[in-house]
Scaffold this active site. Structure first.
Site, PDB file in Angstrom:
ATOM      1  N   GLU A 194      -3.665   1.812  -7.212  1.00  0.00           N
ATOM      2  CA  GLU A 194      -3.993   2.956  -6.424  1.00  0.00           C
ATOM      3  C   GLU A 194      -2.919   4.499  -6.749  1.00  0.00           C
ATOM      4  O   GLU A 194      -2.361   4.224  -5.676  1.00  0.00           O
ATOM      5  CB  GLU A 194      -3.744   2.900  -4.878  1.00  0.00           C
ATOM      6  N   HIS A 236       0.864  -0.611  -0.139  1.00  0.00           N
ATOM      7  CA  HIS A 236       0.669   0.098   0.636  1.00  0.00           C
ATOM      8  C   HIS A 236       0.766   1.216   0.078  1.00  0.00           C
ATOM      9  O   HIS A 236       1.639   0.903   0.837  1.00  0.00           O
ATOM     10  CB  HIS A 236      -1.068  -0.221   1.025  1.00  0.00           C
TER      11      HIS A 236
HETATM   12  C1  PEP Z   1      -6.505   3.488   0.209  1.00  0.00           C
HETATM   13  O1  PEP Z   1      -6.645   3.435   1.176  1.00  0.00           O
HETATM   14  O2  PEP Z   1      -6.353   2.037   0.312  1.00  0.00           O
HETATM   15  C2  PEP Z   1      -7.840   4.216  -0.247  1.00  0.00           C
HETATM   16  C3  PEP Z   1      -8.203   3.759  -1.664  1.00  0.00           C
HETATM   17  O3  PEP Z   1      -8.338   5.097   0.357  1.00  0.00           O
HETATM   18  P1  PEP Z   1      -9.148   6.096   0.382  1.00  0.00           P
HETATM   19  O4  PEP Z   1     -10.470   5.488  -0.789  1.00  0.00           O
HETATM   20  O5  PEP Z   1      -9.243   6.903   1.212  1.00  0.00           O
HETATM   21  O6  PEP Z   1      -8.899   7.598  -0.950  1.00  0.00           O
END
Ligand code: PEP
Length: 265
Positions: free
Chosen positions: A174, A98
């Protein structure tokens, strides 16, 4: 589709009880079946066993996954939690790499590869997070960054398959600038990245790609219209169980399951 709620360093036992009570109070199984959804909760290590037990006690159709796992299996590594520890308490999945681990705890691409390998070997499904930073995007080096993150991951998965290890895996795109910022990536950016990821590396099986970064009730339906995504990894808005269930309600009925994923030529 596969929906993963990342609780991050939140929750207490009483908040967990409240969360699970809300899930139990709504006809969740029917919803998940109707929409062909799988749900996982990524809980802090210290609560994994508790949440797992409580989920089973309430007969909730959700899986529990870890938020991270060690690059080591066991030994003198104070504070670490290894794959065997997860398996010992019945946890069969973990987020890996992450961006908050990479950013705040200096986790490297090599660490992510090591964790991926240990998960695959142990039968713990890795949900491997990757994504570019804002400077990467502004400087036009997004795809280079993604290549350096994912090329060795793909090699590790190929290695596992060659050794006869068939643990499934997920990828989670992400973009760092989208996490917790209230600004999500657009469909065309997601499509460009997922297409690149699927075509640039010799995945032994077609990757199932999740998206994470400011997903919420206001945008999930549009994001889910992308045939490139197999699900979502969500932080803030699914810290509320109603946010998770209301999001699930908004998703279209689909014939595709996360396990089948999306096939690319
Ligand atoms: C995450 O922590 O993987 C994430 C996508 O957070 P958020 O949805 O708050 O952007």
């Amino acid at each position: 589709m596969f929906l993963v709620a990342n609780w991050k360093m939140n929750m207490t036992r009483s908040l967990i009880d409240g969360y699970l009570d809300v899930l139990a109070g709504r006809p969740m199984s029917g919803l998940l079946e109707r929409k062909r959804l799988s749900v996982a909760l990524a809980a802090p290590h210290i609560y994994l066993d508790y949440v797992n037990r409580e989920v089973h006690r309430r007969k909730l159709p959700v899986q529990i996954v870890a938020q991270d796992v060690s690059t080591r299996t066991s030994g003198a590594f104070t504070g670490e939690v290894g794959v065997p520890n997860l398996l010992d308490i019945g946890i069969k999945g973990s987020l890996i790499g992450h961006s908050e681990r990479r950013r705040f705890f200096r986790e490297t691409d090599e660490d992510v590869v090591a964790k991926t390998g240990l998960c695959l070997n142990g039968g713990v499904v890795p949900i491997i997070c990757f994504g570019e930073s804002r400077p990467d995007r502004e400087n036009g080096v997004t795809l280079e960054t993604l290549r350096s993150q994912l090329e060795p991951v793909c090699e590790e998965i190929v290695r596992a398959r060659e050794e006869g290890i068939y643990t499934p895996f997920y990828l989670a795109y992400e973009p760092v600038w989208a996490i917790g910022s209230g600004v999500n990536a657009g469909l065309s950016d997601i499509q460009e990245v997922v297409t690149f990821v699927c075509e640039a590396f010799p995945w032994p099986d077609p990757p199932n790609c999740l998206y994470g970064g400011s997903v919420g009730l206001e945008n999930i339906r549009e994001l889910a219209s992308s045939e490139f995504l197999s699900g979502f990894l969500v932080g803030s808005s699914w810290l509320d169980p109603n946010g998770l269930l209301n999001s699930a309600e908004l998703l279209p009925q689909t014939e595709r399951t996360a396990q089948e994923g999306v096939r690319f030529k």
